[in-house]
Design an enzyme around this catalytic site. Structure first.
Site, mmCIF file in Angstrom:
data_model
loop_
_atom_site.group_PDB
_atom_site.id
_atom_site.type_symbol
_atom_site.label_atom_id
_atom_site.label_comp_id
_atom_site.label_asym_id
_atom_site.label_seq_id
_atom_site.Cartn_x
_atom_site.Cartn_y
_atom_site.Cartn_z
ATOM 1 N N GLU A 1 -15.567 21.389 18.740
ATOM 2 C CA GLU A 1 -15.789 20.132 19.460
ATOM 3 C C GLU A 1 -17.104 20.177 20.259
ATOM 4 O O GLU A 1 -17.869 19.223 20.245
ATOM 5 C CB GLU A 1 -14.597 19.871 20.383
ATOM 6 C CG GLU A 1 -14.716 18.665 21.292
ATOM 7 C CD GLU A 1 -14.572 17.318 20.586
ATOM 8 O OE1 GLU A 1 -14.420 17.287 19.353
ATOM 9 O OE2 GLU A 1 -14.632 16.291 21.277
ATOM 10 N N THR B 1 -19.948 1.707 13.665
ATOM 11 C CA THR B 1 -19.754 3.033 14.269
ATOM 12 C C THR B 1 -18.344 3.556 14.008
ATOM 13 O O THR B 1 -18.072 4.737 14.192
ATOM 14 C CB THR B 1 -20.077 3.009 15.777
ATOM 15 O OG1 THR B 1 -20.160 4.346 16.252
ATOM 16 C CG2 THR B 1 -19.024 2.232 16.567
#
Ligand SMILES: *[C@@H]1O[C@H](CO)[C@@H](O)[C@H](O)[C@H]1NC(C)=O
Ligand SMILES: *[C@@H]1O[C@H](CO)[C@@H](O)[C@H](O)[C@H]1NC(C)=O
Ligand SMILES: *[C@@H]1O[C@H](CO)[C@@H](O)[C@H](O)[C@H]1NC(C)=O
Length: 566
Positions: free
Chosen positions: A427, A557
């Site tokens: 992450e 997006t």
């Protein structure tokens, strides 16, 4: 055609006077156009072809065909994801992929269904899409569980609905799955939702409130903002937003304006990002926004500057709106310049090569963040979107330096994937900058981080995998734009790793630690972007390059395709 030419030729031969008149008329019109051009110069972002743009690689020489087996595996993963949800959590926003439970994370309208519908449509999963359409038609967008987040709701729900209408309008969805009447109802739903979101834009600047209360029809701050009697508990005077929150609605709302003929959506979303695009505040780096921003004054009240989570899609939409909008739009040149300035600022101020590590001599390019004077040598998975977006810009705006930059960033993200034991990237991670930054913020703290740093030149600062798409999204752009086979290979390696490590009894789980091969690594969460984006981009990478071509479609997006109308 030859007949036509003969006809006109003989006509002029017989009557030389008429050809003279024609010539004179052409001259007059040309002169008029030249004068008019001086009075009102048209904005030319580029000499775009009449329809679409030339974005994709062209010299495929047969290599752009589908890789059928790989595409089928991804499509099967989508089917698995859909049917587990259908059987166990239908109508809830999300399924919990490990336990088979459900969660209501997005106001309870069935986020998974709306968000995944454009993926089902592209994959031609018609039975599945028919179920989804049935649910979508029955949603009541006037009632919401909890406060509504206009940003998430716009990109997941509004974008998902509009994309279905777009795909239907070009004839991609058969009539037995969707028909004219249902298509119109879906568009009506989109209008209802946009009207319910309208109070978000009721601020002095036009920047959106972080939340909307659908009962009172008022904008609200989010939980991080304390409206307390105790002013010490309030970090800022007014609610604040990052650039992504205020700058990621223009694509969806422009499409809504195009489909309905109502200008208000495009106008409000243009006003929403106007304080950033036409900023009157000086910031140290050209094109880049300082954040967060006060929604009442438009003033930057923080000094955070980057392209990572919270800022990302503002920059993405600066570029994509210039692809989507008709070239007659008067602001396109401003958007283009702002995008290019910020992309070059990113390259100059925030990109950083990792220093060689004892066991890993190769150096990799990453992008960090800035907070006031402090460089933060940390990058998130979300920021991997930047390579695809910048590569798209490099093609559309003809910027070779940006192409090199984008592909180097993609190599960096690839390296974070191949370095872990699961072959999925973390992450967030950090690295030792090779040069340029005297006092980086982060150093390896634990024994584990030191080992990771020695072995790969970076170390994870948050080792989860949240099912995110940004790396494979950028691989999709890289494959379609460069035609280089390796990007397909990288995408396949990523998919195989996800299939191996994330596939759970009721869907695809997130991972607690991408370096952990143990049994207890699953996190019982599956966000709707897994189906909306991650699986879509993987599948498109293995499909024929003509499917959802970047020459005709702009992906939001959230991965929803909208028609490019130029
Ligand atoms: C195109 O493909 C053919 C057959 O695969 C090959 O012989 C030829 O060299 C290729 N041409 C180019 C320009 O790559
Ligand atoms: C959804 O979750 C709740 C508990 O969180 C449970 O009571 C309910 O049965 C679940 N619904 C389905 C369809 O499994
Ligand atoms: C547009 O913005 C105005 C505030 O400028 C607001 O009052 C109105 O409700 C908004 N409408 C829509 C459809 O967003």
């Amino acid at each position: 055609m030859p007949g036509f030419r003969r006809w006109s030729k003989s006509k002029f031969e017989r009557n030389p006077e008429s050809s003279f008149k024609l010539l004179a008329a052409v001259l007059v019109i040309t002169l008029y156009l030249i004068i008019k051009e001086f009075q009102h110069p048209t904005v030319r972002v580029r000499d775009a072809p009449a329809f679409g743009a030339q974005i994709q690689h062209t010299r495929w020489n047969g290599t752009g065909k589908a890789q059928e087996t790989r595409a089928k595996h991804v499509r099967d993963a989508m089917k698995y994801t859909f049917w587990k949800y259908r059987e166990n959590a239908w109508g809830y926003d999300d399924i919990l992929p490990v336990s088979g439970g459900n969660s209501t994370s997005r106001n309870g309208w069935g986020a998974f269904i709306v968000d995944s519908a454009s993926t089902l449509a592209l994959m031609g999963l018609w039975d599945e899409l028919a179920h989804s359409v049935e649910h979508i038609l029955a949603i009541d967008f006037t009632e919401a569980q909890d406060l509504v987040d206009p940003f998430e709701t716009t990109i997941r729900y509004l974008g998902g609905l509009l994309s279905i209408v777009e795909l239907y309008d070009v004839g991609l969805i058969p009539e037995d799955v969707l028909h004219d009447e249902a298509r119109d109802l879906i568009l009506e739903h989109a209008v209802t939702l946009a009207q319910k979101l309208a109070p978000a834009y009721d601020t002095p600047t036009g920047m959106p409130w972080p939340r909307v209360d659908f009962d009172t029809e008022q904008g609200e701050p989010d939980a991080s903002f304390v409206f307390d009697d105790d002013p010490n508990k309030q970090e800022y005077d007014h609610p604040v937003v990052g650039p992504a929150r205020t700058g990621s609605s223009i694509l969806e709302n422009r499409v809504l304006t195009r489909l309905t003929g109502n200008d208000v959506y495009a106008r409000n979303s243009t006003l929403a990002w106007a304080p950033l695009v036409w900023s009157k505040w000086t910031t140290p780096w050209a094109g880049m926004v300082d954040a967060p921003v006060d929604i009442m004054t438009g003033a930057p009240v923080g000094r955070s500057r980057h392209w990572d989570g919270g800022h990302d899609s503002f920059y993405e939409y600066l570029l994509k709106v210039t692809l989507l909008a008709p070239p007659s739009d008067p602001h396109l040149d401003v958007y283009k310049k702002r995008f290019l300035k910020s992309a070059y600022s990113l390259r100059r101020h925030l990109s950083s090569r990792s220093a060689p590590a004892p066991d890993h001599l190769m150096q990799h390019l990453f992008i960090g963040r800035q907070d006031d004077k402090q460089y933060e040598n940390q990058m998130g998975h979300l920021a991997c979107f930047a390579s695809g977006t910048i590569l798209l810009a490099s093609k559309f705006y003809d910027q070779p330096y940006l192409r090199t930059f984008a592909l180097a960033l993609l190599e960096g993200c690839h390296h974070t994937y191949t370095s872990t034991t699961t072959k999925i990237g973390p992450e967030t991670w950090s690295w030792v900058p090779k040069f340029g930054y005297d006092e980086p913020l982060f150093f390896p703290e634990s024994e584990r981080q030191r080992e990771e740093a020695l072995a790969s030149g970076f170390w994870s600062t948050d080792s989860q995998y949240k099912g995110r798409p940004e790396y494979v999204e950028s691989l999709f752009y890289a494959w379609r734009i460069t035609g280089e086979q390796r990007y397909r290979e990288w995408a396949w390696e990523a998919f195989e790793a996800m299939e191996k490590h994330c596939k759970a009894p009721f869907g695809y789980a997130q991972l607690a630690d991408v370096y952990d091969l143990g049994d207890s690594n699953w996190v019982d969460m599956q966000e709707s972007y897994w189906a909306a984006e991650t699986l879509k981009y993987l599948w498109l990478t293995f499909e024929d390059v003509e499917v959802a071509s970047l020459d005709s479609w702009v992906f939001s997006t959230e991965g929803h395709p909208f028609r490019m109308i130029r």
